[in-house]
Write a protein that holds these residues in place. Structure first.
Motif, PDB file in Angstrom:
ATOM      1  N   UNK A   1      11.166  15.527 -14.306  1.00  0.00           N
ATOM      2  CA  UNK A   1       9.977  15.985 -15.146  1.00  0.00           C
ATOM      3  C   UNK A   1       8.946  16.320 -14.162  1.00  0.00           C
ATOM      4  N   UNK A   2       8.399  17.645 -13.914  1.00  0.00           N
ATOM      5  CA  UNK A   2       7.370  18.050 -13.055  1.00  0.00           C
ATOM      6  C   UNK A   2       6.062  17.389 -13.692  1.00  0.00           C
ATOM      7  N   UNK A   3       5.571  16.287 -12.707  1.00  0.00           N
ATOM      8  CA  UNK A   3       4.222  15.542 -13.013  1.00  0.00           C
ATOM      9  C   UNK A   3       3.068  16.385 -12.977  1.00  0.00           C
ATOM     10  N   UNK A   4       3.154  17.726 -12.538  1.00  0.00           N
ATOM     11  CA  UNK A   4       1.807  18.656 -12.790  1.00  0.00           C
ATOM     12  C   UNK A   4       2.143  19.405 -13.938  1.00  0.00           C
ATOM     13  N   UNK A   5       3.065  19.148 -14.786  1.00  0.00           N
ATOM     14  CA  UNK A   5       3.209  19.795 -16.105  1.00  0.00           C
ATOM     15  C   UNK A   5       2.718  19.341 -17.291  1.00  0.00           C
ATOM     16  N   UNK A   6       1.983  18.037 -17.198  1.00  0.00           N
ATOM     17  CA  UNK A   6       1.269  17.278 -18.237  1.00  0.00           C
ATOM     18  C   UNK A   6       0.254  16.662 -17.691  1.00  0.00           C
ATOM     19  N   UNK A   7      -0.596  16.072 -18.521  1.00  0.00           N
ATOM     20  CA  UNK A   7      -1.824  15.397 -17.820  1.00  0.00           C
ATOM     21  C   UNK A   7      -2.282  14.050 -18.911  1.00  0.00           C
ATOM     22  N   UNK A   8      -2.879  13.190 -18.187  1.00  0.00           N
ATOM     23  CA  UNK A   8      -3.193  11.837 -18.931  1.00  0.00           C
ATOM     24  C   UNK A   8      -4.551  12.356 -19.292  1.00  0.00           C
ATOM     25  N   UNK A   9      -4.977  11.943 -20.831  1.00  0.00           N
ATOM     26  CA  UNK A   9      -6.142  11.984 -21.346  1.00  0.00           C
ATOM     27  C   UNK A   9      -6.796  10.771 -21.630  1.00  0.00           C
ATOM     28  N   UNK A  10      -8.020  10.722 -21.472  1.00  0.00           N
ATOM     29  CA  UNK A  10      -8.672   9.233 -21.806  1.00  0.00           C
ATOM     30  C   UNK A  10      -9.709   9.655 -22.788  1.00  0.00           C
ATOM     31  N   UNK A  11      -9.589   9.022 -23.914  1.00  0.00           N
ATOM     32  CA  UNK A  11     -10.475   9.386 -25.131  1.00  0.00           C
ATOM     33  C   UNK A  11     -11.245   8.130 -25.423  1.00  0.00           C
ATOM     34  N   UNK A  12     -11.406   7.340 -24.534  1.00  0.00           N
ATOM     35  CA  UNK A  12     -12.530   6.411 -24.771  1.00  0.00           C
ATOM     36  C   UNK A  12     -12.121   5.025 -25.011  1.00  0.00           C
ATOM     37  N   UNK A  13     -12.716   3.932 -24.424  1.00  0.00           N
ATOM     38  CA  UNK A  13     -12.516   2.573 -25.067  1.00  0.00           C
ATOM     39  C   UNK A  13     -11.261   2.008 -24.373  1.00  0.00           C
TER      40      UNK A  13
END
Length: 233
Positions: free
Chosen positions: A165-177
């Motif tokens: 799976x290409x690591x540039x094809x998705x992202x890590x989202x931080x939504x607090x706490x």
């Protein structure tokens, strides 16, 4: 103390086992390995696989040498005909094993202070993550890289694709706490991420579909009893 009946794996649980692969006592348990595991792996991988089999055998109350570890059509390892999911990661002299009733992925990495991570961001960093990277001072880039790497590899393991799976094809989202999830336009969503407490100099993460998993962490150590290697925690 090993987890007893009152703390065994529930539907919303993830149990995490850290393993010291420098402990030579694991070698006396290689009888639980299949021949190809004994002869086709380096010493740290054999010790990690020995610990994995002992841990799985404990949870399933099954002889670890008789467990059938197979790979699915995508190459993800799993237990044949057993209702337990696992993920194994190892780096240098440490391994991390995650167990759950749902598919999961874990990863840990030993941080290398000599690593020139700037040349690796093109391989691991989604365009949305570039904004966060560029806002950081240079001294924090290495820590940012390792957090991205363990998060993304844990997710790739959870969906069964690994590094295909290409690591540039998705992202890590931080939504607090301290809450994170994975945003992947190419896959069905719903994967949550937890960064894990780890030893100084290590970074670790766990990924699954559990929204608020109950995490239990253990140290796995070998204990010889009557000339048979047992698991202790």
């Amino acid at each position: 103390m090993l987890p007893g009946e009152e703390s065994m794996l529930g539907a919303g649980d993830i149990h995490l086992w850290q393993v010291d692969l420098a402990d030579e006592r694991w070698d006396s348990g290689q009888v639980v390995l299949h021949p190809q595991e004994r002869h086709g792996m380096d010493i740290e991988r054999r010790r990690a696989r020995t610990a994995l089999r002992l841990i799985l055998g404990h949870y399933l109350e099954y002889a670890p040498q008789h467990l059938m570890l197979i790979r699915d059509e995508l190459g993800k390892p799993h237990l044949a005909d057993k209702p337990l999911h696992f993920s194994l990661a190892h780096s240098n002299s440490c391994a991390l094993i995650g167990l759950s009733r749902v598919s999961l992925g874990v990863d840990l990495e030993r941080e290398d202070e000599s690593l020139n991570c700037s040349r690796l961001f093109d391989w691991v960093c989604h365009a949305r993550e570039r904004f966060s990277l560029e806002a950081l001072p240079l001294a924090l880039h290495r820590a940012f890289y390792y957090r991205l790497w363990v998060a993304k590899e844990a997710y790739c393991k959870a969906i069964g694709l690994g590094l295909r799976k290409p690591m540039t094809s998705f992202w890590v989202r931080h939504f607090g706490r301290g809450r994170y999830d994975i945003v992947d336009p190419g896959e069905q969503g719903g994967y949550r991420l937890r960064y894990l407490p780890s030893l100084p100099g290590w970074t670790a993460a766990c990924c699954s579909r559990l929204v608020a998993p109950r995490l239990n962490c253990y140290w796995a150590t070998p204990s010889a009893q009557n000339n048979v290697l047992k698991l202790s925690a």
